[in-house]
Design an enzyme around this catalytic site. Sequence first.
Site, PDB file in Angstrom:
ATOM      1  N   ASP A  14       0.812  -1.221   0.000  1.00 25.16           N
ATOM      2  CA  ASP A  14       0.000   0.000   0.000  1.00 25.16           C
ATOM      3  C   ASP A  14       0.845   1.270   0.000  1.00 25.16           C
ATOM      4  O   ASP A  14       0.665   2.155   0.850  1.00 25.16           O
ATOM      5  CB  ASP A  14      -0.928   0.005   1.235  1.00 25.16           C
ATOM      6  CG  ASP A  14      -1.783  -1.245   1.331  1.00 25.16           C
ATOM      7  OD1 ASP A  14      -2.234  -1.731   0.281  1.00 25.16           O
ATOM      8  OD2 ASP A  14      -2.008  -1.732   2.449  1.00 25.16           O
ATOM      9  N   GLU A 174     -11.340   0.853  -3.682  1.00 21.08           N
ATOM     10  CA  GLU A 174     -10.608   1.298  -2.486  1.00 21.08           C
ATOM     11  C   GLU A 174      -9.406   2.145  -2.902  1.00 21.08           C
ATOM     12  O   GLU A 174      -9.225   2.441  -4.087  1.00 21.08           O
ATOM     13  CB  GLU A 174     -10.144   0.076  -1.667  1.00 21.08           C
ATOM     14  CG  GLU A 174      -9.305  -0.910  -2.457  1.00 21.08           C
ATOM     15  CD  GLU A 174      -9.183  -2.295  -1.815  1.00 21.08           C
ATOM     16  OE1 GLU A 174      -9.873  -2.574  -0.827  1.00 21.08           O
ATOM     17  OE2 GLU A 174      -8.384  -3.095  -2.322  1.00 21.08           O
TER      18      GLU A 174
HETATM   19  C1  6LW Z   1      -5.788  -2.077   1.826  1.00 21.32           C
HETATM   20  C2  6LW Z   1      -6.543  -2.130   0.587  1.00 21.32           C
HETATM   21  C3  6LW Z   1      -5.801  -3.181  -0.043  1.00 21.32           C
HETATM   22  O1  6LW Z   1      -6.339  -1.299   2.811  1.00 21.32           O
HETATM   23  O2  6LW Z   1      -5.427  -4.068   0.887  1.00 21.32           O
HETATM   24  O3  6LW Z   1      -4.502  -3.552  -1.865  1.00 21.32           O
HETATM   25  C4  6LW Z   1      -5.749  -3.521   2.122  1.00 21.32           C
HETATM   26  N1  6LW Z   1      -5.466  -3.108  -1.248  1.00 21.32           N
HETATM   27  O4  6LW Z   1      -6.512  -1.001  -0.178  1.00 21.32           O
HETATM   28  C5  6LW Z   1      -4.764  -3.898   3.142  1.00 21.32           C
HETATM   29  O5  6LW Z   1      -3.454  -3.678   2.682  1.00 21.32           O
END
Ligand code: 6LW
Length: 498
Positions: A14, A174
């Site tokens: 991340d 996300e």
């Molecule tokens: C993070 C989300 C994700 O919050 O994995 O790759 C989660 N994406 O965006 C945890 O790293």
Amino acid sequence: MKYINPVIRGFYPDPSVCKAGEYFYLVCSSFQYFPALPLFRSKNMIDWEQIGHCITRKSQLDLTDCRASGGLFAPTIRYNNGRFYVVVTNTDGDGNFYLYTDDIEGEWSEPISVDRGGIDPSLLFDGDKTYFMSNGEDDFGESGISLCEIDIETGKVLSPCKCICKGTGGRFIEAPHLYHIGEYYYLLVAEGGTEYGHTETLFRSKEPFGEYESCPHNPILTNRHLGGYTVQGAGHADIVCDDNGQWWMVNLAFRQITMWRQFHHLGREVFLEPVYWQEDGWFKVGADGTSRIEFDVNESSCTFSTDPAPYPEEKWSLDTKTACYLRCPDYDNYKFGENGEIRLRGTAEKLTGRGNVTFIGDRQHEFECAAAVEVDVKTLNSTTKCGLTAYMDENNHYDLTVSGNSEKTVISGVINIGGVPIKMNEITVSGSKAELMIKTTAESYKLYGKNEGEWQQLAAMESKYLSSEVCEGFTGVVIGIFCEDSSDNAGYVSFTVN
Ligand code: 6LW
């Protein structure tokens, strides 16, 4: 210009990046590990040095009883008016909060919470306004990426929170990041989940609250169609501009074990891609929207070479700047001496539990790695169990354990998979020290104890049982030393990292 991906190897997921003066700064998530939020610095986006962590005090974060892969999810780092901000979610605590510092080499503030749900928070400083965004529901029950204005002094929410983007149809929208560049607000989001279907998509609008239009060549980054390629799971990205006007993207991706083994155990890592702005005001990323190992970057395009990548063999060590502990370490149980000596005092907490076991580790960065330590057996109690471990989480780790005393010391190879410990082989050694070594290839871990001057294999197991696909979760292998001792007068056991 040529470079090799990942630019930061091992469990550093991340990534988020910002620029201040001549340096770029980058943070990653850290889950149940402490200190939290590893912080890196670079002058060229390629060579990164870890300069510390954003969260170093228990008053900032209490990870008591934190689940494996719980705790701190994806952070965002931003720089505004001489101040650095990092905003993040504690998924095992009070949700979204941010910290700030005016001295990047020093301590960060106490947390300031933001009363908004969702994960993967981000900030945009835009004139005199600060926008806060995360995934999750808005004030009207709409799910997607939601945006509101906040007071950056207090964290107070100043505007209704509105869903501004629902993505292009991929699951798990996300990791939003919003940028005001020229006449547009550009929104980057991740879709598809952080596994093999991961993608990064791009949107833009002339107003921060929308309407956002989708980039015609979405997803702008994904490796989901590159079956068998080492690099998979590319997504979750952030962009930044260097002093030459060249934009760069950092994103997470992972390296699968081998071409036909769709498992990864080193965690999600930091990849760098060149960004190319187009005449229509959109941008393209990497090699035709893919993340590659070896890039040769030109002003208007890049090429990449094919596998195998020239990854070096790693000699694992424990550097106090990069080392990590589990949950809420009691630092009185750790003492650092000269020449690689570390003394650990065990407690009743075990490596197989969810407590604050005495453990200090450092990420495994390369597929091929050798980690060797010595234990001074004079310092063992009859109640001590200590050793060296390749640790994915409390249920999944491969250990070399040491117990006994200076007359009779037993070294065992113990494989823990799915919470089931399996003792493979053990040896009884004599002498003043017990010598332990873990040696890895992409596909296997081999565990050795030294007996009469010769390394003897005590356990061997495939690396895939430490992978995220088997163990679940968001972390990667950390190699560490640990000590357990249930007696009331536990002493310090002396380790030397070779
Ligand atoms: C993070 C989300 C994700 O919050 O994995 O790759 C989660 N994406 O965006 C945890 O790293």
